[in-house]
Write an enzyme that holds these catalytic residues in place. Structure first.
Site, mmCIF file in Angstrom:
data_model
loop_
_atom_site.group_PDB
_atom_site.id
_atom_site.type_symbol
_atom_site.label_atom_id
_atom_site.label_comp_id
_atom_site.label_asym_id
_atom_site.label_seq_id
_atom_site.Cartn_x
_atom_site.Cartn_y
_atom_site.Cartn_z
ATOM 1 N N LYS B 78 0.852 -1.193 0.000
ATOM 2 C CA LYS B 78 0.000 0.000 0.000
ATOM 3 C C LYS B 78 0.885 1.239 0.000
ATOM 4 C CE LYS B 78 -3.972 1.970 2.559
ATOM 5 N NZ LYS B 78 -4.796 1.863 3.788
ATOM 6 N N SER B 158 -9.839 1.886 2.772
ATOM 7 C CA SER B 158 -8.954 2.632 1.893
ATOM 8 C C SER B 158 -7.918 1.758 1.171
ATOM 9 C CB SER B 158 -8.195 3.686 2.701
ATOM 10 O OG SER B 158 -7.330 3.059 3.635
ATOM 11 N N SER B 182 -10.164 -0.261 7.030
ATOM 12 C CA SER B 182 -9.543 -0.094 5.719
ATOM 13 C C SER B 182 -8.849 -1.331 5.159
ATOM 14 C CB SER B 182 -8.528 1.055 5.760
ATOM 15 O OG SER B 182 -9.182 2.283 5.657
#
Lengths: 484, 492
Positions: B78, B158, B182
């Site tokens: 990420k 997210s 997330s």
């Protein structure tokens, strides 16, 4: 002893409180391992944490915590075993995180008190509200380029102790004495070098005025003053300014002001309305700071004797006057020097020599004790020569000057210059006889009752022996000869 | 030869150990898959050269008998984790051109275990979002589509890029971060496993901060076993993060005994929401039956403060963010928009650098911390947070794990909730409370909606008891036997 401003409507009392920012003596910064040393090339002592790079996290420097506790103990203050670091949020170019990590509601050190020494041997107590740890910001330099500001982050993250006083001071002299005392204590403790010129100690000064006995007036805060002289000047200017405002029918606005030492005046930086809303909240990157009694006691066990205790000992055990003791304990180095001189010797004599001749010569030449050409040991040897009768006090002063200039040893100088005191009764008697023989009139007058002339004969004998005659021996022989 | 991208981590490790294929071959297959899936926009930065180099090094270690735990496994990271010498964006314009000179602890741990970086995955800007619609680098597209429909769906957020990368077989696994859901919610939306460990289990050092007291890194994988393998490689005490916890990292894979007989599984009454999708409700009931059938004891519990969790979360997280994001000021790195003076430069830089959702949260957070409002908002929210933690503590007196749905709905379409932040925030309704309490949670793909979209079930555990969570999740995974995959329309 308080300062009184005489206004048109009567006397006004001045109320002063101080916030002292003292840089913690520590190799590393408060939350990073970067060096905290002064004077390095700009931006050469900046870790990723100090520059607030994304994802960087603070880790508490245990040394700084110990130093804060040590200082708290030196201020006779409550040590809080549980304290919290908060974020104080505001934007400025030299504040990389956009917040300063500080302590707001739960500081590491709570209430304490210290005694300050005033002129005339008086002293009074000043309350300490709290001491907390916080980070310093970087430094903005506006004078390096016509249109740009340069930022040096070397100071960013350096550990500071903010020591907040109660509004207990009533005059500029008391404020100065307070700062001196705090500086003395932190220097004794080794927790801050107290160097105001390099900015490792600076003060925010809060001033208000009131009619004696009234409630506290509205205060103004003057930020970041870094000399004792400026602190006092700022207080005087500010107190008079506030009295003028009130007496002209106005009200003092609570605000932050700046003291301009060039113009000798204070001026507004920002009003209460413009004050930052710092949005304090506990820093979620740091756990609350917790330690146990053992941690505190281990630090307590290593505390040095502090100035007040030392002063009491000098007075009670060494027989010094309050004044002399006070002068000698202000700086730990001076006290140590004095004690080295006094050990095994007459303490009062040692004190006189340190305060009189040594300080006099240091002042004259603008030197610090650390650069003194005369070591404590050397001064001690000089005093020994007085005590054992080798030289008189007067000659000793001459010898001292020579020691101070050349760095030589007392005994060598005395030997070299033939300054040894004459205690040989034969030589002294011969000199006395010569003086008596040369002054028959004065002898007559003396014997006729003019006792004061004894000093004249003493002086003549000393002159004849170039001051080297032992005054005790001279008296001993001269008196019976005149009194026949 | 089998499609190497379809393997699990454990199968790939076995395959390389047996000499069936090399790390270079495994990585090459994933690079090809990653390139073929460009349309999903799962990656902000691809690093195929770094991947090939790392895979080559892995092969030579293996040849020398110096194989590490996950040697040669290609991963997606990420883009909230700082990676040394590789652009790190947090999907924000304000970090334009930011190339860190340091590597996050979690990614360092992975490289030290032999893993291979394929690239940096897309996300909601600064991890603020539940749909991946707020990225400066564009929306991420879910590999899954509704049956018979071509309209694109959100991957959740997210960590949407990480979810999409794993679900599209572009990476064997990915790492994400979870602040209020997330990792778990996008895992649910894309039919993969997402694990948020206990707060303090993984170091936050080098992870771009959103809300420091909530952020926690975790793995996103296609199986529970892979998640256990990954977490073990990621976790561990880090003296550089004062909130990381000094505890040994257990052998999580060994916890997967497949046996949950006698395990007490709590079912919280407050998670039965009015108007919840009947499909989600039905799947949850099905999950309860599966656990019961495996020998677990089902116990009804109450978490009475649940309804206050989202409001508290949406005070605390923005409040911390408003301070954490103050460092993006145009002074030292990233975007700078010149202005008339310093304040003007700040205003222009931040106005242009932050997207609408980030600005919304910074405003909320700044307001919540303001003088006169602090007690009513931030302090109150912290009190709620303690109550919620107490609720869980009480519940864990009676049960070992808690079973809930992961999200109230399957993946939705772009723009469906864009105009209504509150509807968007509801995505966190089942994941937020455990985040506030710092508890470990995992989402396991458990079924399909009527229109063919994956749905996850969530298991929550006691602090630092990820082992029990993994054990229960393994059983749930077996029972659900979720084998559906999206058809690979994106390969064009």
């Amino acid at each position: 002893m308080g300062m009184i401003v005489q206004g048109a409507t009567g006397d006004w009392e001045v109320v002063i409180g101080l916030e002292i920012h003292a840089q913690v003596t520590s190799k590393a910064k408060l939350f990073s391992g970067a060096s905290a040393e002064f004077g390095a090339v700009p931006n050469s002592q900046v870790s990723f944490v100090d520059a607030a790079m994304p994802g960087m996290l603070p880790v508490i420097n245990e040394m700084a915590v110990e130093q804060a506790v040590r200082t708290g103990l030196g201020l006779n203050a409550q040590i809080n075993k549980f304290s919290v670091f908060d974020r104080k949020n505001y934007f400025y170019a030299d504040l990389p995180q956009g917040y300063q990590i500080s302590q707001f509601l739960q500081p590491i050190v709570g209430e304490g008190k210290i005694t300050i020494d005033l002129k005339g041997g008086e002293s009074c107590e000043i309350g300490i509200t709290r001491l907390h740890l916080e980070q310093d910001a970087g430094k903005s330099q506006h004078d390096q380029h016509p249109s740009k500001t340069f930022v040096d982050l070397n100071r960013s993250g350096v550990a500071l102790m903010e020591i907040v006083s109660e509004p207990d001071m009533r005059s500029p002299e008391e404020a100065a004495a307070y700062v001196k005392k705090i500086r003395s204590i932190v220097r004794y403790l080794g927790t801050c070098d107290g160097n105001m010129e390099e900015g490792s100690m600076r003060a925010d000064v809060n001033v208000s005025v009131r009619k004696p006995g009234d409630e506290l007036g509205t205060r103004c805060e003057m930020k970041n003053i870094n000399s004792l002289r400026f602190i006092q000047q700022a207080i005087i200017y500010e107190a008079n300014r506030q009295v003028d405002i009130i007496e002209a029918g106005g009200t003092v606005a609570q605000e932050t002001r700046l003291y301009d030492p060039v113009k000798g005046e204070t001026r507004s930086m920002r009003s209460k309305e413009e004050a930052h809303d710092y949005r304090y909240f506990p820093d979620p990157d740091l756990l609350p700071l917790q330690f146990d009694d053992e941690f505190i006691e281990n630090i307590r066990a290593t505390l040095p004797e502090l100035p007040d205790d030392k002063k009491a000992r000098f007075v009670n055990e060494l027989g010094l006057s309050d004044y002399d003791a006070g002068v000698l304990v202000t700086e730990r180095e001076v006290a140590d020097y004095f004690e080295a001189v006094a050990t095994g010797r007459d303490a009062k004599l040692a004190a006189n020599w340190v305060i009189g001749e040594l300080f006099g010569n240091l002042n004259r030449t603008g030197k610090n004790l650390a650069d003194s050409p005369v070591s404590a040991n050397a001064l001690g040897e000089l005093i020994d020569l007085i005590t054992d009768g080798t030289i008189s006090n007067r000659i000793a002063k001459e010898v001292f000057e020579e020691m101070f200039d050349s760095g030589g040893a007392a005994a060598d100088i005395v030997e070299e210059k033939g300054l040894k005191q004459v205690s040989d009764t034969g030589a002294i008697e011969a000199a006395i006889d010569a003086v008596i023989a040369a002054n028959p009139d004065k002898v007559e007058e003396y014997r006729g009752g003019k006792d004061k002339l004894f000093g004249f004969f003493m002086g003549q004998v000393m002159k004849a022996t170039q001051g080297k005659a032992n005054p005790g021996v001279v008296t001993e022989i001269l008196k019976p000869k005149l009194d026949v | 030869m089998t499609d190497l991208t379809k393997l699990t981590i454990s199968a790939a490790l076995d395959g390389m150990a047996a000499g069936d294929f090399s790390a270079r071959e495994l990585t090459a297959a994933h690079i090809t898959a990653m390139e073929a899936a460009n349309v999903l926009n799962a990656f902000i930065t691809k690093t195929p050269e770094i991947a090939v180099e790392a895979a080559t090094a892995s092969d030579s270690r293996r040849a020398k008998g110096e194989t590490r735990k996950i040697d040669g496994i290609p991963l997606a990271i990420k883009d909230l984790f700082c990676t040394k010498d590789v652009l790190t964006t947090a999907a924000s314009h304000i970090l334009d051109g930011f190339v860190p000179k340091y590597e996050s602890t979690v990614s360092s741990n992975l490289w030290a275990s032999g893993a291979v970086m394929l690239g940096k995955t897309n996300l909601d800007e600064f991890a603020m979002g539940s749909s991946n619609e707020t990225s400066y680098y564009g929306e991420v597209i879910n590999p899954w589509r509704r049956e018979g429909s071509d309209s694109p769906l959100v991957p959740g957020g997210s960590s949407g890029g990480s979810a999409s990368a794993v679900a599209s077989f572009s990476a064997m696994a990915a790492i994400g971060t979870d602040t209020g859901g997330s990792i778990r919610q996008p895992a649910s939306f894309t039919g993969i496993v997402g694990m948020k460990p206990t707060y303090g289990r993984c170091s936050r050092w080098g992870v771009v901060a959103f809300a420091s007291s909530l952020d926690q890194a975790g793995p996103m994988t296609r199986t529970v076993r892979d998640a256990a393998i990954m977490l073990e490689a990621m976790a561990g005490f880090d003296p550089k993060d004062s909130t990381s916890v000094d505890m040994p990292v257990p052998d999580f894979e060994a916890a997967l005994s497949g046996d949950i007989r006698g395990l007490k599984v709590g079912i919280p009454a407050e998670y039965r929401l009015d108007g919840m999708s009947p499909e989600v409700q039905a799947l949850w009931d099905q999950g309860i039956d599966w656990m019961k059938a495996a020998g677990a004891e089902i116990i009804d519990i109450s978490l009475p403060h649940t309804k206050y969790a989202l409001p508290a979360y949406y005070i605390i997280a923005p409040a911390e963010a408003s301070s954490n994001l103050a460092r993006y000021d145009g002074v030292r790195f990233g975007l700078r928009v010149e202005g008339d003076d310093l304040d003007d430069m700040y205003a222009r830089t931040r106005a242009e650098g932050f997207g609408a959702e980030v600005q919304r949260r910074l405003l909320i957070g700044t307001y919540a911390l303001s003088a006169g409002y602090y007690d009513a908002y931030y302090l109150k929210a912290q009190k709620v947070r303690s109550r919620i933690a107490d609720d869980f503590k009480q519940a864990y007196q009676k049960v070992d794990v808690i079973l809930t749905p992961t999200a109230p709905s399957p993946a939705f379409g772009f723009g469906e909730k864009g105009d209504d932040p509150l509807a968007m925030y509801l995505n966190d309704v089942f994941t937020g409370p455990a985040s506030l309490a710092g508890l470990p949670g995992i989402s396991v793909p458990a079924g399909l909606s009527s229109d063919g979209l994956p749905l996850g079930l969530q298991l929550l555990g006691k602090p630092f008891d990820e082992e029990t969570v993994f054990r229960a999740a393994g059983v749930l995974e077996n029972a659900a036997a979720f084998t559906a995959t999206p058809n690979d329309w994106w390969r064009g």
